[in-house]
Scaffold this active site. Structure first.
Site, PDB file in Angstrom:
ATOM      1  N   GLN A  28      -4.075  -5.295   7.003  1.00 41.15           N
ATOM      2  CA  GLN A  28      -5.235  -6.547   6.396  1.00 41.15           C
ATOM      3  C   GLN A  28      -5.795  -7.862   6.938  1.00 41.15           C
ATOM      4  O   GLN A  28      -6.297  -8.238   6.555  1.00 41.15           O
ATOM      5  CB  GLN A  28      -5.404  -6.936   5.112  1.00 41.15           C
ATOM      6  CG  GLN A  28      -5.333  -4.860   4.506  1.00 41.15           C
ATOM      7  CD  GLN A  28      -6.649  -4.338   4.075  1.00 41.15           C
ATOM      8  OE1 GLN A  28      -7.727  -5.083   4.707  1.00 41.15           O
ATOM      9  NE2 GLN A  28      -6.913  -3.396   3.346  1.00 41.15           N
TER      10      GLN A  28
ATOM     11  N   LYS B 103     -10.323  -0.862  10.001  1.00 41.79           N
ATOM     12  CA  LYS B 103     -10.603  -1.434   9.377  1.00 41.79           C
ATOM     13  C   LYS B 103     -11.293  -2.555  10.473  1.00 41.79           C
ATOM     14  O   LYS B 103     -10.944  -4.160   9.692  1.00 41.79           O
ATOM     15  CB  LYS B 103      -8.826  -1.989   9.224  1.00 41.79           C
ATOM     16  CG  LYS B 103      -9.212  -1.365   7.520  1.00 41.79           C
ATOM     17  CD  LYS B 103      -7.706  -1.148   7.325  1.00 41.79           C
ATOM     18  CE  LYS B 103      -7.419  -0.406   6.484  1.00 41.79           C
ATOM     19  NZ  LYS B 103      -7.612   0.307   5.358  1.00 41.79           N
TER      20      LYS B 103
ATOM     21  N   ASP C 261       3.090  -3.933   8.116  1.00 34.58           N
ATOM     22  CA  ASP C 261       2.236  -3.720   7.918  1.00 34.58           C
ATOM     23  C   ASP C 261       1.017  -5.135   8.024  1.00 34.58           C
ATOM     24  O   ASP C 261       0.463  -5.250   6.820  1.00 34.58           O
ATOM     25  CB  ASP C 261       1.613  -2.812   6.067  1.00 34.58           C
ATOM     26  CG  ASP C 261       0.338  -2.428   6.233  1.00 34.58           C
ATOM     27  OD1 ASP C 261      -0.792  -2.107   6.710  1.00 34.58           O
ATOM     28  OD2 ASP C 261       0.782  -1.763   5.129  1.00 34.58           O
TER      29      ASP C 261
ATOM     30  N   HIS D  41       1.057  -1.188  -0.240  1.00 34.70           N
ATOM     31  CA  HIS D  41      -0.076  -0.292   0.435  1.00 34.70           C
ATOM     32  C   HIS D  41       0.536   1.566  -0.443  1.00 34.70           C
ATOM     33  O   HIS D  41       2.320   1.864   0.821  1.00 34.70           O
ATOM     34  CB  HIS D  41      -1.019   0.092   0.786  1.00 34.70           C
ATOM     35  CG  HIS D  41      -2.355   1.232   1.456  1.00 34.70           C
ATOM     36  ND1 HIS D  41      -1.694   2.513   1.840  1.00 34.70           N
ATOM     37  CD2 HIS D  41      -2.979   0.781   1.226  1.00 34.70           C
ATOM     38  CE1 HIS D  41      -3.003   2.793   2.201  1.00 34.70           C
ATOM     39  NE2 HIS D  41      -3.821   1.986   1.255  1.00 34.70           N
TER      40      HIS D  41
ATOM     41  N   CYS E 101      -4.985   1.845  -3.245  1.00 30.73           N
ATOM     42  CA  CYS E 101      -3.580   3.326  -2.695  1.00 30.73           C
ATOM     43  C   CYS E 101      -2.496   2.309  -3.227  1.00 30.73           C
ATOM     44  O   CYS E 101      -1.081   1.736  -2.088  1.00 30.73           O
ATOM     45  CB  CYS E 101      -3.655   3.050  -1.089  1.00 30.73           C
ATOM     46  SG  CYS E 101      -4.386   4.676  -1.247  1.00 30.73           S
TER      47      CYS E 101
HETATM   48  N1  PLP Z   1      -1.714  -0.481   4.839  1.00 33.94           N
HETATM   49  C1  PLP Z   1      -2.675  -1.639   3.632  1.00 33.94           C
HETATM   50  C2  PLP Z   1      -2.276  -2.169   3.552  1.00 33.94           C
HETATM   51  C3  PLP Z   1      -4.145  -1.116   3.804  1.00 33.94           C
HETATM   52  O1  PLP Z   1      -4.993  -1.449   3.320  1.00 33.94           O
HETATM   53  C4  PLP Z   1      -4.575   0.049   4.483  1.00 33.94           C
HETATM   54  C5  PLP Z   1      -5.339   1.053   4.165  1.00 33.94           C
HETATM   55  O2  PLP Z   1      -6.004   0.213   3.217  1.00 33.94           O
HETATM   56  C6  PLP Z   1      -3.032   1.250   4.982  1.00 33.94           C
HETATM   57  C7  PLP Z   1      -2.284   0.377   4.280  1.00 33.94           C
HETATM   58  C8  PLP Z   1      -3.888   2.423   5.585  1.00 33.94           C
HETATM   59  O3  PLP Z   1      -4.429   2.659   6.431  1.00 33.94           O
HETATM   60  P1  PLP Z   1      -4.961   3.551   7.365  1.00 33.94           P
HETATM   61  O4  PLP Z   1      -5.708   4.441   6.123  1.00 33.94           O
HETATM   62  O5  PLP Z   1      -6.686   3.441   8.247  1.00 33.94           O
HETATM   63  O6  PLP Z   1      -4.113   4.337   8.096  1.00 33.94           O
END
Ligand code: PLP
Length: 427
Positions: A211, A234, A208, A131, A374
């Protein structure tokens, strides 16, 4: 043929009654089918009630006031930290830092750990499926420090190429920043193996876990990850709160990222001494009510059971994968169900993802994500501008998948010229 879900069971459909938004909405004449959970989930009544109760009875700023409301808020806020600790099996509650979300957590590590520890010639190893929030902060810190950012490529079927990982990992690698589950491909990455190999090479690992934490049991100590980031919104919690987990020894050594109130022990006109963990990284008023709401979400998830949620989603994703595989011209992104979590993204050669999402919403009441999610570099690599993503959670049902598939078939008929059928090989 054996499936990943042979002994799995669906969750009871009655659980949907806990989610008012699912029953309060009719889109395109149909009850809402919410399949945009990878972007953000819905909240059960229990979380909404917990938020109302704080605002109606207990709210005040935390850690400061010597009055009843501040004491109540502080107690609930710190209880939330302990809930998160237990949820991910961290050793200490002070290894749990409340941030604004996954993005903020990763930026904290990039700025605080990265700028202190990286220098020209060092390498940060990430992957092409990240992401943007696990990519851009590393691009920025590499620009500032002269470190080099490298990317692990994919296998043909959309998994991490671990042979390439072995080749890219070297004594120059100071940090490996990797996603546990890709928000576009659905790929589940082998975090155990990545952490072991990285540590053997002398590198730290940031996961990260945005998900994965909401969908399956997480044991950060079993992974032995050095840092882990995820978001409350999430996992049935409010937006505006997220977590950075870091090992105590590392967080202790890192300088504060943001300066201000709460993160200090003492301030003089000519300087300050930082507070101990976790306050050192929680400058200003923290996300008090969102953290308490996240705590209620954790209670809810624990009651349903993370293993049961995981199995439920596996059944749905297997159903969706099988049905979508039958549709001519549809390209499923990412690997077979046994290597993926509960989401599936797809693309058509002739129809833009936005057109799909629009028709699914307007005619079928199905909410899906359309765009690059993203992950622009990943889409570019796959040779597509955008994709449509259906992502599942504990309140989705097999009928939701049926509706999605029905809708897709109709969109395809609406847009495809008659008499031409093409099937593209999935990537
Ligand atoms: N990392 C992953 C794998 C994500 O799916 C997302 C959000 O879609 C993020 C990071 C970013 O999360 P946040 O927008 O809550 O900071």
């Amino acid at each position: 043929m054996s499936t990943v879900t042979e002994n799995a069971a669906l969750l009871p459909a009655s659980l949907r009654e806990d989610f008012p938004i699912l029953t309060n909405n009719v889109l395109g004449g149909q009850p809402l089918v919410f399949l945009d959970n990878a972007a953000s989930t819905q909240r059960p009544r229990q979380v909404i009630d917990a938020l109302s109760q704080v605002y109606e009875r207990d709210y005040a700023n935390v850690h400061r006031g010597i009055h009843t409301l501040s004491e109540r808020s502080t107690e609930q806020f710190e209880l939330a930290r302990e809930k998160v600790r237990a949820f991910i099996n961290a050793e200490h509650a002070h290894e749990v830092i409340f941030t604004q979300g996954t993005t903020a957590s990763i930026n904290l590590v990039a700025r605080s750990w990265g700028e202190t520890n990286l220098k020209a010639g060092d390498e940060v190893l990430t992957t092409v499926m990240e992401h943007h929030s696990n990519l851009v902060p590393w691009q920025q810190v590499c620009q500032r420090t002269g470190a080099v950012l490298r990317h692990v490529p994919l296998t043909e079927d959309g998994r991490l190429d671990m042979a390439a990982f072995d080749l890219l990992l070297s004594e120059k690698t100071k940090l490996v920043a990797v996603v546990s589950v890709s928000n576009t491909l659905g790929t589940v990455n082998p975090i155990d193996e990545i952490v072991k190999k990285s540590h053997d090479a002398g590198a730290l690992v940031l996961v990260d876990a945005a998900q994965s934490v909401p969908h399956t049991t997480t044991d950060v100590r079993h992974w032995d990850a050095d840092f882990m980031a995820f978001s409350g919104h999430k996992m049935l919690g409010p937006s505006g709160v997220g977590i950075l987990y870091g090992k105590e020894a590392l967080l202790d050594e890192m300088p504060p990222f943001l300066g201000g109130g709460s993160m200090i022990n003492e301030v003089r006109l000519d300087g300050f001494t930082p507070a101990a963990l976790p306050a050192k990284f929680e400058a200003g008023t923290p996300p008090i009510t969102p953290a308490i709401g996240m705590s209620a979400a954790i209670d809810y998830l624990n009651r349903v059971g993370l293993e049961a949620i995981h199995q439920h989603e596996q059944i749905l994703v297997e159903q969706a994968h099988a049905a979508l595989s039958q549709i001519d011209g549809l390209q499923i992104l990412g690997p077979a169900p046994e290597h993926r979590a509960g989401l599936v993204s797809f693309a058509f050669d002739r129809i833009h993802a936005h057109e799909f999402a629009q028709v699914l919403n307007d005619r079928y009441g199905v909410a899906v994500r359309a765009g690059h999610h993203c992950t622009q570099p990943l889409h570019k690599l796959l040779g597509i501008a955008a994709s449509t993503r259906a992502s599942f959670y504990l309140y989705n049902r097999p009928e939701d998948v049926d509706r999605l598939v029905e809708g897709i078939a109709e969109v395809q008929q609406m847009f495809a010229p008659k008499g031409r059928k093409r099937r593209r090989k999935p990537q």
